[in-house]
Design an enzyme around this catalytic site. Structure first.
Site, PDB file in Angstrom:
ATOM      1  N   GLY A   1     -12.753 -10.180   3.702  1.00 55.06           N
ATOM      2  CA  GLY A   1     -11.406 -10.225   4.266  1.00 55.06           C
ATOM      3  C   GLY A   1     -10.756  -8.958   5.304  1.00 55.06           C
ATOM      4  O   GLY A   1     -12.204  -9.054   5.975  1.00 55.06           O
TER       5      GLY A   1
ATOM      6  N   ASP B   1      -5.019 -17.044   0.867  1.00 53.48           N
ATOM      7  CA  ASP B   1      -5.738 -16.470  -0.444  1.00 53.48           C
ATOM      8  C   ASP B   1      -4.880 -15.055  -0.449  1.00 53.48           C
ATOM      9  O   ASP B   1      -5.189 -14.461  -1.883  1.00 53.48           O
ATOM     10  CB  ASP B   1      -6.920 -15.713   0.729  1.00 53.48           C
ATOM     11  CG  ASP B   1      -8.329 -16.324   1.485  1.00 53.48           C
ATOM     12  OD1 ASP B   1      -7.886 -17.474   0.769  1.00 53.48           O
ATOM     13  OD2 ASP B   1      -8.710 -16.199   1.904  1.00 53.48           O
TER      14      ASP B   1
ATOM     15  N   ASP C   1      -9.055   6.331  10.641  1.00 51.91           N
ATOM     16  CA  ASP C   1      -7.926   5.233  10.492  1.00 51.91           C
ATOM     17  C   ASP C   1      -7.644   5.772   8.821  1.00 51.91           C
ATOM     18  O   ASP C   1      -6.563   5.297   7.658  1.00 51.91           O
ATOM     19  CB  ASP C   1      -7.692   4.878  11.037  1.00 51.91           C
ATOM     20  CG  ASP C   1      -7.023   4.906  11.981  1.00 51.91           C
ATOM     21  OD1 ASP C   1      -7.159   6.302  12.945  1.00 51.91           O
ATOM     22  OD2 ASP C   1      -6.436   3.554  13.128  1.00 51.91           O
TER      23      ASP C   1
END
Length: 292
Positions: free
Chosen positions: A189, A74, A177
């Site tokens: 993803g 990918d 974060d």
């Protein structure tokens, strides 16, 4: 027909498949346009190259082939999309990688897949891109992503605060974060690994997903892809990392950043045996149970 080829280094067991792909394309009298860095890698692998081919290094060199073949996983396909840009060249992924949500053509089915490509026996799936807007010229002409825009802390120090606005209206201050804005294509993803939802690629949405938020009440949110999402960043460190798929740049906290839907789309090839829901089941191991 002219096929453009782009690829990344692959495992040694893929060499016979890649060699056979080149042989079969020659047999079908396909003209080759191969990425220059990929040519160098094929030579290192002792793969016999076509008797005649031309090379490309960027979008300008690419010209207008009939198709682009991405040989890898990918990540390779996402990189291939940057060469295509707004040229509407159909893109197909030959999977020599691991998971393969986007590069869905198995290496074991190369001949049949090539025959379908040559005969035009495929559908095109339009994939929305996300565009970065900034007061600096970040990423040059490649300021778009097929999967996601990510805004993260630069190192492993304390968290950052991302003040987020939708069409100028305040949404939330994410203490985390970092923060992702993903396309439906990118929902399988990075966003998925951060707890984001699966979103069908035909829907017209963006997914806003915090990365390891300190406030456990903060959850991913789906918004229309017609909206304009802007950010203000705070943190102890004055430098942060932003990325478009696998490309990253360091920015300072005083930069103005926003994202919106790109004006063009990527045309992803879907061959006859492709089924989105089947792909989800097989790649995510849905329905597998140790009791079965």
């Amino acid at each position: 027909m002219i096929f453009a080829l782009h690829g990344r280094p692959f495992k040694e067991d893929n060499i016979p498949y890649v060699q056979h792909l080149l042989y079969y394309l020659q047999k079908k009298e396909i003209q080759f346009l191969i990425n220059e860095s990929f040519v160098d890698y094929l030579v290192q692998c002792n793969i016999l190259l076509p008797s005649f081919f031309t090379t490309f290094t960027n979008k300008t060199d690419l010209g207008k082939p009939d198709l682009m073949l991405s040989i890898g996983g990918d990540g390779t396909l996402l990189e291939s999309a940057t060469f295509i840009g707004d040229q509407n060249i159909p893109l197909v992924g030959i999977n020599t990688g691991r998971l393969g949500f986007l590069a869905t053509t198995p290496r074991e089915e190369l001949e049949g897949s090539v025959d379908e490509l040559i005969s035009g026996s495929y559908k095109l799936s339009e994939r929305t891109l996300i565009k970065l807007i900034s007061d600096e010229k970040l990423f040059g002409d490649l300021n778009f992503a097929m999967n996601e825009f990510a805004l993260t802390k630069r190192d492993s120090s304390s968290m950052i605060t991302v003040h987020t606005y939708i069409d100028g209206e305040f949404l939330n201050s994410y203490w985390a974060d970092g923060l992702l804005v993903s396309t439906p294509t990118g929902s399988t993803g990075y966003s998925l690994s951060c707890g984001g939802p699966l979103v069908h690629p035909k829907t017209e949405n963006f997914i806003i997903t915090p990365i390891s938020p300190h406030n456990l009440n903060v959850r991913p949110m789906i918004v229309p892809d017609s909206c304009h999402i802007s950010f203000e960043i705070e943190g102890r460190n004055q430098n942060f990392l932003i990325s478009l798929d696998s490309r990253a740049e360091i920015v300072s906290s005083n930069i103005k950043l926003s994202v919106k839907k790109e004006d063009f789309k990527i045309q992803l090839v879907e061959l006859k045996n492709y089924n989105y829901y089947k792909t989800l089941r097989s790649k995510l191991n849905w329905g597998l149970d140790a009791r079965n």
